[in-house]
Motif scaffolding. Sequence first.
Motif, PDB file in Angstrom:
ATOM      1  N   GLY A   1       0.824  -1.204   0.000  1.00 38.49           N
ATOM      2  CA  GLY A   1       0.000   0.000   0.000  1.00 38.49           C
ATOM      3  C   GLY A   1       0.863   1.260   0.000  1.00 38.49           C
ATOM      4  O   GLY A   1       2.012   1.276   0.473  1.00 38.49           O
ATOM      5  N   ALA A   2       0.303   2.298  -0.577  1.00 42.36           N
ATOM      6  CA  ALA A   2       1.050   3.556  -0.656  1.00 42.36           C
ATOM      7  C   ALA A   2       1.289   4.120   0.745  1.00 42.36           C
ATOM      8  O   ALA A   2       0.421   4.054   1.609  1.00 42.36           O
ATOM      9  N   VAL A   3       2.493   4.620   0.979  1.00 43.27           N
ATOM     10  CA  VAL A   3       2.813   5.272   2.250  1.00 43.27           C
ATOM     11  C   VAL A   3       2.250   6.686   2.194  1.00 43.27           C
ATOM     12  O   VAL A   3       2.535   7.454   1.274  1.00 43.27           O
ATOM     13  N   HIS A   4       1.402   7.005   3.156  1.00 42.32           N
ATOM     14  CA  HIS A   4       0.723   8.297   3.138  1.00 42.32           C
ATOM     15  C   HIS A   4       1.682   9.429   3.515  1.00 42.32           C
ATOM     16  O   HIS A   4       2.693   9.215   4.204  1.00 42.32           O
ATOM     17  N   LYS A   5       1.328  10.593   3.091  1.00 46.68           N
ATOM     18  CA  LYS A   5       2.147  11.773   3.322  1.00 46.68           C
ATOM     19  C   LYS A   5       2.355  12.015   4.813  1.00 46.68           C
ATOM     20  O   LYS A   5       1.409  11.984   5.591  1.00 46.68           O
ATOM     21  N   GLY A   6       3.590  12.217   5.206  1.00 40.31           N
ATOM     22  CA  GLY A   6       3.910  12.526   6.595  1.00 40.31           C
ATOM     23  C   GLY A   6       4.145  11.311   7.467  1.00 40.31           C
ATOM     24  O   GLY A   6       4.498  11.460   8.646  1.00 40.31           O
ATOM     25  N   PHE A   7       3.951  10.091   6.935  1.00 43.54           N
ATOM     26  CA  PHE A   7       4.074   8.889   7.749  1.00 43.54           C
ATOM     27  C   PHE A   7       5.495   8.744   8.308  1.00 43.54           C
ATOM     28  O   PHE A   7       5.682   8.530   9.519  1.00 43.54           O
ATOM     29  N   THR A   8       6.507   8.862   7.459  1.00 43.81           N
ATOM     30  CA  THR A   8       7.884   8.647   7.899  1.00 43.81           C
ATOM     31  C   THR A   8       8.288   9.676   8.949  1.00 43.81           C
ATOM     32  O   THR A   8       8.912   9.343   9.966  1.00 43.81           O
ATOM     33  N   ARG A   9       7.929  10.925   8.703  1.00 42.19           N
ATOM     34  CA  ARG A   9       8.285  11.981   9.653  1.00 42.19           C
ATOM     35  C   ARG A   9       7.603  11.767  11.002  1.00 42.19           C
ATOM     36  O   ARG A   9       8.238  11.894  12.069  1.00 42.19           O
ATOM     37  N   LEU A  10       6.306  11.397  10.971  1.00 43.73           N
ATOM     38  CA  LEU A  10       5.561  11.223  12.208  1.00 43.73           C
ATOM     39  C   LEU A  10       6.043  10.006  12.987  1.00 43.73           C
ATOM     40  O   LEU A  10       6.128  10.039  14.228  1.00 43.73           O
ATOM     41  N   ARG A  11       6.369   8.951  12.294  1.00 46.33           N
ATOM     42  CA  ARG A  11       6.875   7.741  12.971  1.00 46.33           C
ATOM     43  C   ARG A  11       8.200   8.031  13.661  1.00 46.33           C
ATOM     44  O   ARG A  11       8.471   7.518  14.755  1.00 46.33           O
ATOM     45  N   LYS A  12       9.038   8.862  13.032  1.00 45.91           N
ATOM     46  CA  LYS A  12      10.331   9.203  13.630  1.00 45.91           C
ATOM     47  C   LYS A  12      10.155  10.112  14.846  1.00 45.91           C
ATOM     48  O   LYS A  12      10.857   9.965  15.860  1.00 45.91           O
ATOM     49  N   LYS A  13       9.194  11.023  14.753  1.00 48.14           N
ATOM     50  CA  LYS A  13       8.964  11.955  15.848  1.00 48.14           C
ATOM     51  C   LYS A  13       8.261  11.283  17.014  1.00 48.14           C
ATOM     52  O   LYS A  13       8.579  11.561  18.190  1.00 48.14           O
ATOM     53  N   TYR A  14       7.297  10.399  16.703  1.00 47.24           N
ATOM     54  CA  TYR A  14       6.539   9.693  17.741  1.00 47.24           C
ATOM     55  C   TYR A  14       6.652   8.188  17.486  1.00 47.24           C
ATOM     56  O   TYR A  14       5.780   7.568  16.872  1.00 47.24           O
ATOM     57  N   PRO A  15       7.752   7.596  17.924  1.00 46.91           N
ATOM     58  CA  PRO A  15       7.957   6.163  17.653  1.00 46.91           C
ATOM     59  C   PRO A  15       6.917   5.305  18.355  1.00 46.91           C
ATOM     60  O   PRO A  15       6.445   5.647  19.447  1.00 46.91           O
ATOM     61  N   PRO A  16       6.558   4.190  17.739  1.00 45.88           N
ATOM     62  CA  PRO A  16       5.536   3.309  18.330  1.00 45.88           C
ATOM     63  C   PRO A  16       6.038   2.626  19.596  1.00 45.88           C
ATOM     64  O   PRO A  16       7.202   2.224  19.690  1.00 45.88           O
ATOM     65  N   MET A  17       5.121   2.474  20.581  1.00 42.85           N
ATOM     66  CA  MET A  17       5.435   1.725  21.799  1.00 42.85           C
ATOM     67  C   MET A  17       5.439   0.223  21.522  1.00 42.85           C
ATOM     68  O   MET A  17       6.193  -0.525  22.138  1.00 42.85           O
ATOM     69  N   GLY A  18       4.575  -0.183  20.663  1.00 45.30           N
ATOM     70  CA  GLY A  18       4.493  -1.595  20.312  1.00 45.30           C
ATOM     71  C   GLY A  18       4.774  -1.775  18.826  1.00 45.30           C
ATOM     72  O   GLY A  18       5.909  -1.629  18.377  1.00 45.30           O
ATOM     73  N   LYS A  19       3.742  -2.027  18.063  1.00 43.71           N
ATOM     74  CA  LYS A  19       3.902  -2.260  16.631  1.00 43.71           C
ATOM     75  C   LYS A  19       3.044  -1.277  15.847  1.00 43.71           C
ATOM     76  O   LYS A  19       2.107  -0.680  16.378  1.00 43.71           O
ATOM     77  N   ILE A  20       3.382  -1.111  14.593  1.00 39.27           N
ATOM     78  CA  ILE A  20       2.549  -0.339  13.671  1.00 39.27           C
ATOM     79  C   ILE A  20       1.594  -1.329  13.018  1.00 39.27           C
ATOM     80  O   ILE A  20       2.022  -2.313  12.406  1.00 39.27           O
ATOM     81  N   ALA A  21       0.294  -1.082  13.181  1.00 36.67           N
ATOM     82  CA  ALA A  21      -0.719  -2.025  12.715  1.00 36.67           C
ATOM     83  C   ALA A  21      -1.372  -1.505  11.447  1.00 36.67           C
ATOM     84  O   ALA A  21      -1.668  -0.309  11.330  1.00 36.67           O
ATOM     85  N   SER A  22      -1.607  -2.416  10.497  1.00 31.02           N
ATOM     86  CA  SER A  22      -2.387  -2.096   9.311  1.00 31.02           C
ATOM     87  C   SER A  22      -3.843  -2.353   9.640  1.00 31.02           C
ATOM     88  O   SER A  22      -4.264  -3.503   9.805  1.00 31.02           O
ATOM     89  N   VAL A  23      -4.616  -1.274   9.765  1.00 31.44           N
ATOM     90  CA  VAL A  23      -6.039  -1.363  10.080  1.00 31.44           C
ATOM     91  C   VAL A  23      -6.766  -0.610   8.965  1.00 31.44           C
ATOM     92  O   VAL A  23      -7.032   0.583   9.101  1.00 31.44           O
ATOM     93  N   PRO A  24      -7.020  -1.281   7.825  1.00 32.07           N
ATOM     94  CA  PRO A  24      -7.552  -0.578   6.650  1.00 32.07           C
ATOM     95  C   PRO A  24      -8.751   0.305   6.985  1.00 32.07           C
ATOM     96  O   PRO A  24      -9.626  -0.107   7.753  1.00 32.07           O
TER      97      PRO A  24
END
Length: 228
Positions: free
Chosen positions: A92-115
């Motif tokens: 799936g396409a990576v949405h705008k801002g995803f990489t920046r937001l993940r770096k700024k607010y890292p996940p405590m657990g996992k990143i889940a695909s919830v369509p």
Amino acid sequence: MMDVKEAFDSLARQEGPPSTTNVHRAMAAGRAVRRRRRAAAAATSAVGAAAAVLLAWSVNPWPEPQNSSVAAAPTTAPTAPAPEVTITVTPGAVHKGFTRLRKKYPPMGKIASVPPLLMWVSDAPRKGLLLCESGPNGSTCSSFPPLAKEFARVQGKLRGKAVWFGIANDEVHGVTVVTKDGRKLQANLARNVGPGLGLWAIQFPSGTDVLRLVITDAKGKALQQIPG
């Protein structure tokens, strides 16, 4: 000493009377015997020939005459095998801002695909827990209070996209949207994404009028209802 005549007469008396056989009758009898022998041979030859013909016919029978009024059975052409289809799964396409937001607010657990979203929980200094989502409207994070007496909560709605999303505790195994016309739509749920938390999301068909959300456990028992 006996002369020749006496010797001849003596031999003639010992041999007996001369033969009275009819020569013509003997010749006729001989011809009859020969005719019977030729007839027997011809019959034997004919029987042998008939047996040979019968054997040849049983091995390779003569074709039956074709009747022009009877249509020949149609022959079906062999079906060509279907071409192999290669299915390529594209991420799936990576949405705008995803990489920046993940770096700024890292996940405590996992990143889940919830369509239709990518979602995770982050622990931000001075802000407590954050629910981060990346989807059709971009990528955002927002703080949320912990679940107290609730089993689940609607945490956000994307305008113009008919997408609702939220959080749920570990007891929740299902989030069902009930529409005013009686339809039941199952939300996507990812369990154990954060500490004791699951995340859910659903995108409605255009024009859907939501009546309520029904929260259920592993046995399908209703734990909570959230008005639409």
